[in-house]
Design an enzyme around this catalytic site. Sequence first.
Site, PDB file in Angstrom:
ATOM      1  N   GLY A   1      60.324 117.810  34.773  1.00  0.00           N
ATOM      2  CA  GLY A   1      59.964 117.160  33.517  1.00  0.00           C
ATOM      3  C   GLY A   1      59.031 116.021  33.881  1.00  0.00           C
ATOM      4  O   GLY A   1      58.110 116.198  34.666  1.00  0.00           O
ATOM      5  N   GLU A   2      59.326 114.864  33.367  1.00  0.00           N
ATOM      6  CA  GLU A   2      58.516 113.684  33.675  1.00  0.00           C
ATOM      7  C   GLU A   2      59.467 112.652  34.277  1.00  0.00           C
ATOM      8  O   GLU A   2      60.365 112.149  33.598  1.00  0.00           O
ATOM      9  CB  GLU A   2      57.870 113.200  32.379  1.00  0.00           C
ATOM     10  CG  GLU A   2      57.031 111.978  32.517  1.00  0.00           C
ATOM     11  CD  GLU A   2      55.915 112.141  33.542  1.00  0.00           C
ATOM     12  OE1 GLU A   2      55.721 111.207  34.353  1.00  0.00           O
ATOM     13  OE2 GLU A   2      55.259 113.205  33.556  1.00  0.00           O
ATOM     14  N   SER A   3      59.264 112.353  35.549  1.00  0.00           N
ATOM     15  CA  SER A   3      60.275 111.552  36.244  1.00  0.00           C
ATOM     16  C   SER A   3      60.402 110.129  35.707  1.00  0.00           C
ATOM     17  O   SER A   3      61.492 109.559  35.721  1.00  0.00           O
ATOM     18  CB  SER A   3      60.003 111.529  37.749  1.00  0.00           C
ATOM     19  OG  SER A   3      58.721 111.013  38.003  1.00  0.00           O
TER      20      SER A   3
ATOM     21  N   CYS B   1      61.282 119.384  41.262  1.00  0.00           N
ATOM     22  CA  CYS B   1      60.056 118.718  40.827  1.00  0.00           C
ATOM     23  C   CYS B   1      60.323 117.262  40.424  1.00  0.00           C
ATOM     24  O   CYS B   1      60.535 116.431  41.300  1.00  0.00           O
ATOM     25  CB  CYS B   1      59.392 119.536  39.735  1.00  0.00           C
ATOM     26  SG  CYS B   1      57.651 119.178  39.573  1.00  0.00           S
TER      27      CYS B   1
ATOM     28  N   ARG C   1      53.975 111.692  44.068  1.00  0.00           N
ATOM     29  CA  ARG C   1      53.903 112.317  42.740  1.00  0.00           C
ATOM     30  C   ARG C   1      52.531 112.938  42.516  1.00  0.00           C
ATOM     31  O   ARG C   1      51.535 112.429  43.015  1.00  0.00           O
ATOM     32  CB  ARG C   1      54.126 111.271  41.649  1.00  0.00           C
ATOM     33  CG  ARG C   1      55.533 110.795  41.530  1.00  0.00           C
ATOM     34  CD  ARG C   1      55.667 109.826  40.360  1.00  0.00           C
ATOM     35  NE  ARG C   1      55.460 110.495  39.076  1.00  0.00           N
ATOM     36  CZ  ARG C   1      55.229 109.843  37.943  1.00  0.00           C
ATOM     37  NH1 ARG C   1      55.175 108.531  37.913  1.00  0.00           N
ATOM     38  NH2 ARG C   1      55.060 110.519  36.817  1.00  0.00           N
TER      39      ARG C   1
ATOM     40  N   ILE D   1      54.049 122.830  39.161  1.00  0.00           N
ATOM     41  CA  ILE D   1      53.462 122.264  37.942  1.00  0.00           C
ATOM     42  C   ILE D   1      53.376 120.741  38.094  1.00  0.00           C
ATOM     43  O   ILE D   1      54.404 120.059  38.135  1.00  0.00           O
ATOM     44  CB  ILE D   1      54.311 122.612  36.696  1.00  0.00           C
ATOM     45  CG1 ILE D   1      54.483 124.126  36.573  1.00  0.00           C
ATOM     46  CG2 ILE D   1      53.673 122.038  35.435  1.00  0.00           C
ATOM     47  CD1 ILE D   1      55.502 124.559  35.533  1.00  0.00           C
ATOM     48  N   ARG D   2      52.163 120.235  38.212  1.00  0.00           N
ATOM     49  CA  ARG D   2      51.956 118.797  38.480  1.00  0.00           C
ATOM     50  C   ARG D   2      52.981 118.306  39.504  1.00  0.00           C
ATOM     51  O   ARG D   2      53.665 117.296  39.308  1.00  0.00           O
ATOM     52  CB  ARG D   2      52.025 117.974  37.190  1.00  0.00           C
ATOM     53  CG  ARG D   2      50.829 118.213  36.284  1.00  0.00           C
ATOM     54  CD  ARG D   2      50.827 117.289  35.083  1.00  0.00           C
ATOM     55  NE  ARG D   2      51.935 117.587  34.184  1.00  0.00           N
ATOM     56  CZ  ARG D   2      51.973 118.631  33.360  1.00  0.00           C
ATOM     57  NH1 ARG D   2      50.967 119.484  33.330  1.00  0.00           N
ATOM     58  NH2 ARG D   2      52.989 118.839  32.576  1.00  0.00           N
TER      59      ARG D   2
ATOM     60  N   HIS E   1      59.338 125.140  40.916  1.00  0.00           N
ATOM     61  CA  HIS E   1      60.298 125.484  39.846  1.00  0.00           C
ATOM     62  C   HIS E   1      60.847 126.903  39.988  1.00  0.00           C
ATOM     63  O   HIS E   1      60.344 127.817  39.318  1.00  0.00           O
ATOM     64  CB  HIS E   1      59.589 125.426  38.492  1.00  0.00           C
ATOM     65  CG  HIS E   1      59.238 124.055  38.031  1.00  0.00           C
ATOM     66  ND1 HIS E   1      60.042 123.329  37.197  1.00  0.00           N
ATOM     67  CD2 HIS E   1      58.168 123.279  38.292  1.00  0.00           C
ATOM     68  CE1 HIS E   1      59.487 122.162  36.942  1.00  0.00           C
ATOM     69  NE2 HIS E   1      58.347 122.097  37.600  1.00  0.00           N
TER      70      HIS E   1
ATOM     71  N   GLU F   1      63.402 128.088  38.671  1.00  0.00           N
ATOM     72  CA  GLU F   1      64.018 128.512  37.402  1.00  0.00           C
ATOM     73  C   GLU F   1      62.999 129.174  36.479  1.00  0.00           C
ATOM     74  O   GLU F   1      63.380 129.782  35.488  1.00  0.00           O
ATOM     75  CB  GLU F   1      64.710 127.320  36.725  1.00  0.00           C
ATOM     76  CG  GLU F   1      63.824 126.316  36.015  1.00  0.00           C
ATOM     77  CD  GLU F   1      63.046 125.387  36.945  1.00  0.00           C
ATOM     78  OE1 GLU F   1      63.139 125.541  38.179  1.00  0.00           O
ATOM     79  OE2 GLU F   1      62.332 124.517  36.412  1.00  0.00           O
TER      80      GLU F   1
HETATM   81  N1  GLN Z   1      54.485 115.197  37.545  1.00  0.00           N
HETATM   82  C1  GLN Z   1      55.849 115.031  37.136  1.00  0.00           C
HETATM   83  C2  GLN Z   1      56.386 113.685  37.578  1.00  0.00           C
HETATM   84  O1  GLN Z   1      55.761 112.999  38.290  1.00  0.00           O
HETATM   85  C3  GLN Z   1      56.725 116.128  37.680  1.00  0.00           C
HETATM   86  C4  GLN Z   1      56.299 117.448  37.116  1.00  0.00           C
HETATM   87  C5  GLN Z   1      57.395 118.459  36.978  1.00  0.00           C
HETATM   88  O2  GLN Z   1      58.581 118.144  37.033  1.00  0.00           O
HETATM   89  N2  GLN Z   1      56.997 119.671  36.721  1.00  0.00           N
HETATM   90  O3  GLN Z   1      57.422 113.311  37.206  1.00  0.00           O
END
Ligand code: GLN
Length: 198
Positions: free
Chosen positions: A49-51, A81, A108, A139-140, A175, A177
């Site tokens: 997600g977004e940490s 992630c 990150r 993903i990112r 990921h 999952e």
């Molecule tokens: N870029 C996100 C972060 O820094 C992590 C991306 C992800 O969990 N797919 O939190």
Amino acid sequence: MKKPTIGVLALQGAVREHLQMLERTGARGVALRYPAELHLCSALIIPGGESTTIGKLMIACGFLGEVRELVREGMPVYGTCAGLIMLASRLVDGDQPLLGLMDITARRNAYGRQVDSFEADLRIEGIEDDGRPFRAVFIRAPWIEEVGPAVKVLGEYRGRAVIAREDGMLVSAFHPELTRDDRIHRYFLRMVEGAEGQ
Ligand code: GLN
């Protein structure tokens, strides 16, 4: 054997996909919204997600200290992630709330903004080797910049650690999952069974 109950932190991010993967591997997955629910679980998954958001919500909802304590007491945890970032002790850049439990330094968004997401075939130590590489979805994604002596790197992509383990803690930059390959979840379940046998 009794099905282990694995909690998936459900504050933000790819929660449902982990729950579905857990069901497929024969575990019981539960979405966690309150810290008290942690006590129903024998292990925890922190999703992607977004940490920064996950960190803030973990503080606001009272998860941060509780998870830290339970993992220190031996509860197995798997971070994917953003979950890897949450478990790291150090970040290369920036300052944000972390659990700080695993002796790794995370970078990150390590693969840059141009390449938001990609897939790659990896060789991963410890998972069942059925001849197939593991198709990893990034993903990112972060990568693991440095590891401490107790950390075992299980797989790399282009010379950077992207999956690693320290005691009952497992992290991956990608990921699993989001694929149909459940070998990493099954690896984690074996860690959980090992912890229960102690
Ligand atoms: N870029 C996100 C972060 O820094 C992590 C991306 C992800 O969990 N797919 O939190």
